[in-house]
Each structure stands twice: as C-alpha cells, then as structure tokens.
Enzyme design. Structure first.
Site, short mmCIF file in Angstrom:
data_model
loop_
_atom_site.label_atom_id
_atom_site.label_comp_id
_atom_site.label_asym_id
_atom_site.label_seq_id
_atom_site.Cartn_x
_atom_site.Cartn_y
_atom_site.Cartn_z
N LYS A 1 -8.08 4.64 -19.95
CA LYS A 1 -8.37 5.04 -21.32
C LYS A 1 -7.15 4.85 -22.23
O LYS A 1 -6.73 3.73 -22.44
CB LYS A 1 -8.90 6.48 -21.31
CG LYS A 1 -10.02 6.72 -20.27
CD LYS A 1 -11.20 5.84 -20.52
CE LYS A 1 -12.47 6.09 -19.77
NZ LYS A 1 -12.54 6.06 -18.35
N TYR B 1 -16.72 14.87 -17.49
CA TYR B 1 -17.17 13.50 -17.27
C TYR B 1 -18.22 13.46 -16.15
O TYR B 1 -18.00 14.02 -15.07
CB TYR B 1 -15.95 12.62 -16.93
CG TYR B 1 -16.34 11.24 -16.49
CD1 TYR B 1 -17.15 10.43 -17.27
CD2 TYR B 1 -15.91 10.74 -15.27
CE1 TYR B 1 -17.52 9.17 -16.86
CE2 TYR B 1 -16.27 9.48 -14.85
CZ TYR B 1 -17.09 8.70 -15.65
OH TYR B 1 -17.46 7.45 -15.22
N ASP C 1 -7.51 17.55 -15.91
CA ASP C 1 -7.74 16.15 -16.26
C ASP C 1 -7.30 16.00 -17.71
O ASP C 1 -7.95 16.50 -18.63
CB ASP C 1 -9.24 15.82 -16.07
CG ASP C 1 -9.54 14.36 -16.38
OD1 ASP C 1 -8.82 13.75 -17.20
OD2 ASP C 1 -10.52 13.82 -15.82
N ARG D 1 0.85 -1.20 0.00
CA ARG D 1 0.00 0.00 0.00
C ARG D 1 0.88 1.25 0.00
O ARG D 1 0.55 2.27 -0.60
CB ARG D 1 -0.95 -0.02 1.21
CG ARG D 1 -1.76 1.24 1.38
CD ARG D 1 -3.09 1.04 2.11
NE ARG D 1 -3.01 0.18 3.26
CZ ARG D 1 -2.49 0.50 4.45
NH1 ARG D 1 -1.97 1.71 4.64
NH2 ARG D 1 -2.48 -0.35 5.45
C1 PLP Z 1 -12.15 12.52 -18.56
C2 PLP Z 1 -12.34 11.43 -17.55
N1 PLP Z 1 -11.83 11.58 -16.32
C3 PLP Z 1 -11.98 10.62 -15.38
C4 PLP Z 1 -12.68 9.46 -15.63
C5 PLP Z 1 -12.83 8.44 -14.55
O1 PLP Z 1 -11.93 7.39 -14.75
P1 PLP Z 1 -12.18 5.86 -14.32
O2 PLP Z 1 -13.34 5.36 -15.11
O3 PLP Z 1 -10.88 5.21 -14.64
O4 PLP Z 1 -12.46 5.87 -12.86
C6 PLP Z 1 -13.23 9.27 -16.90
C7 PLP Z 1 -13.99 8.04 -17.19
O5 PLP Z 1 -14.64 7.91 -18.18
C8 PLP Z 1 -13.06 10.28 -17.88
O6 PLP Z 1 -13.58 10.15 -19.12
#
Ligand code: PLP
Length: 386
Positions: free
Chosen positions: A204, A107, A179, A55
């Site tokens: 992704k 998102y 992000d 961890r």
């Molecule tokens: C732009 C973006 N940020 C964060 C996330 C969240 O990621 P995760 O699905 O790996 O938890 C997503 C998920 O689709 C996303 O498209």
C-alpha cells in the site's frame, strides 16, 4: 538482523529518503543494489560473508528490513512477500488453544485467514469493536494470548486508543499487535505507544505505486524476533531482492506522497459531505469523527482513506461505471486514486450479518486518495455522483 549500523538521522522525512545505510558501502551506489542472487560463496570452511542463502538473508532485503525497523522505531524488521504472508507468519508464533481478540472491522483477507485457515490449527478468535477499551477487556479469557487491531479500521475508519490497549494487554500478559497499514510510520508508530508487534501491507503506502506486493513485521523484543526469524527463514515467504528494491525506492517518497494524499483527502472528505447523493462520510480527519481527538493525540496525520455511503445501491453501480480519473480497483495507498466496493471486494469474506452491523452495506464505497490534482478528483466524483 539488527539495524545497528544505520545512519543516525532524527527526522522522519529524512529517514524515509535515506533508509538505513542509504547507499552501498562497497561501491558507493546511491541506489541500493539489487543483490539478485539466491546463494552466496563461502570464503572458506565455516566462513561466511554474513549472507549464505537468500531465504535466510539477502543484502537488499536486509537494507529494507532495517529501514522499516528504524521508521517504526523498533529493533527488528522482517520483509515478507505480501501483507498476508506477514500476518500469517505472526500467527504462527501462537499455539493451538490460544485465543486472540481482533477488531471486528478489518481487512476481509485478514478475517478470512483467521476464520478459514488458523481456526483449523486450533487458534480461537473473537471480534469486538476495538475503539472501546471495555469491549476488549470483557473479551479476555484465561487463554487470551493477544489483541490484534487495525486503526483506523478498514473500511469504517474506527480509531482505537493504542496506548490504552497496550496497557491492558501488558497487564494481562498478552501481546498487542497493530496492523499499521493505513497510517504508516510516517503518521503513527504503535511501538512507541506500547504495542509489541507492528504489521504492514507494504503493497500500500510504503510501496506507493501499485506495482508490487510486500509485507512487514516490526518488533522490539529479542525473543519474539528469534521466533519470527525462525518462521521467516523456515517458511520462505520472503520478499525478493527486486521487490525489496522497489519498496526501498517507494519509501523514499513516502513523506511527500502522504502529505499530498492527506491534503487531497481532507478536501475531498469536506466536498463529499456536502454532496446531496452522499449520505455519510467516514474520514478520521473530520472533527465530527468519533476518533478525531484520539487521532490528534496518537498520530501525526489522518491518512488518506475515506469511506462514504451513497444514497442507493443503484447509484454505486453508476458511480463505478462513470468514474474516469479515479479507478475502480482493489487496493489502496498508491499514487493513483482507487475506489472499491468493500461489500463485494475487500470484505466479501465477511459474513453479511457482520457486514451490515458494521455498516459495510451495499451503499458503501471506499476511496484511496492519490496524489492527483484534487480538482480533477472532485470533478470526476461530481459527474459520477449526479
Ligand atoms: C489493512 C490491511 N492489512 C493487510 C492487508 C493484506 O496485504 P497484502 O494484500 O499485501 O497481502 C491489506 C490488503 O488490502 C490491508 O488493507
């Protein structure tokens, strides 16, 4: 924790292949080993190999974290069990009563955790169109502690000027969080443009194969790093050794995958524009896109995400039922092309009136373009859109 002993390569397409150390110095293994161990033997009292308990740190995760740090040109990388775990850990760096300015188009899961989880812990959020600097400036209050953006946004693909927002955030003594999931460090490196914290859903493009969840935070500042390390090791939403290895392997082909995906996306966006049943195409790489010029300046690619509006809601159902090569599934960034219906899937948590204002309506589809032959993708969409 610091990527001190990483290889000193300069080119992004070499960096992705070799990562930080690039191999296991104990055995010479080219494929970095999966250290599938929860705990590590101490050589003696008050002695450590550098690893005590997974961890806190694990060698496979450490190689991945350092790889992400060098790719984003930051000092510290942190790997989490998902993108949402990464976002959640960053939010824990703030205190009740603080206010965060957020992109209004983002998102849905991020919106949900802000509104339904962190508001209950006393954080305040306001949502603005972060493609305009004035709107952000207007939203600043005495307790504003950060600006949090996606660029391009999900799913409307609005582009924010990272350098400009970074200047504003700095002048107001606030943090700037980006992000960077949609473009990845292969195309855009927000820390180089002045951002303080970069977040990724590694699920992704970085993983790239739709086979695991992962999340990352990359930053530069020593104090922020200490704070986040405390949260990461205390909470334990860390990426497991095997998943860390999957990500290391995925990242090796990030460059060639994205090159192909972007090439396909450009062709598809142009083709969609000409289709009589498509009313609007949102792709940053089209010169008429509002964010085209900024993208040229701050990124080395346009990414491979396209949203498009079809003629009617009835047609949406038909398209989703007819597509064969492109799969109807949530998520993005993998080698397989996926199509989603944001209104009911990724953005279901966003209230209807906000969705409608943004354009996330019942006719909007979002396409994550994969590495298939683009002729097959076009043929698939052609028969589906008839
Ligand atoms: C732009 C973006 N940020 C964060 C996330 C969240 O990621 P995760 O699905 O790996 O938890 C997503 C998920 O689709 C996303 O498209």
């Amino acid at each position: 924790m610091e990527p001190n002993d990483c290889q000193n390569t300069t080119q992004m397409d070499t960096k992705v292949v070799h990562g930080c150390k690039g191999y296991d110095s104990h055995t010479g293994a080219i494929s970095f080993p999966i250290y599938q161990s929860a705990t590590f033997r101490h050589p003696g009292l008050s002695q450590t190999t550098g690893y005590d308990y997974s961890r806190l740190q694990n060698p496979t995760r450490e190689e991945l974290e350092n790889t992400m740090a060098i790719l984003e040109n930051g000092k510290y990388g942190f790997a989490f069990s998902s993108g949402m775990a990464a976002i959640s850990s960053v939010l824990k760096m703030f205190s009740p009563g603080q206010h965060i300015i957020v992109s209004d188009d983002l998102y849905g899961g991020t919106y949900r955790i802000f509104e339904e989880v962190y508001k209950n812990y006393g954080l305040e959020f306001s949502y603005v169109d972060t493609s305009g600097i004035e709107a952000i400036e207007k939203e600043y209050k005495a307790n504003t502690a950060a600006v949090f953006i996606e660029t391009p946004t999900n799913p409307i693909m609005k582009v924010a000027d990272i350098g400009l927002i970074a200047q504003l955030a700095k002048s107001r003594n606030s943090l700037f969080i980006v992000d960077n999931t949609f473009l990845t460090p292969y195309c855009q490196r927000p820390l180089e443009l002045g951002a303080d914290i970069v977040i990724h859903s590694g699920t992704k493009y970085l993983g790239g194969h739709n086979d695991t969840l992962a999340g990352f935070v990359i930053l530069e500042d020593d104090v922020l790093a200490e704070k986040l390390k405390l949260i990461q090791k205390s909470e334990g939403a860390v990426l497991a050794p095997f998943d860390s290895w999957l990500l290391l392997r995925g990242i090796k082909t990030l460059g060639i995958r994205l090159d192909r995906q972007q090439q396909n996306a450009m062709e598809l966006a142009k083709w969609l524009k000409e289709n009589k049943n498509v009313k609007r195409v949102y792709y940053v790489g089209l010169p008429e896109h509002e964010g085209y010029e900024i993208s040229l300046r701050q990124a080395s690619g346009f990414g491979a995400m396209i949203s498009f509006e079809v003629a009617s809601a009835e047609l949406v159902e038909k398209v989703l039922g007819r597509i064969k090569v492109i799969m109807f599934a949530e998520s993005l960034g993998g080698v397989e092309s996926l199509i989603t219906y944001p209104m009911l899937q990724t953005h279901a948590a966003v209230p209807e009136e906000i969705r409608n204002r943004l354009g996330v309506n019942d006719r909007l589809l979002r396409l994550s373009v994969g590495i298939e032959n683009v002729k097959d993708l076009i043929a698939d969409l052609e028969q589906a859109l008839e």
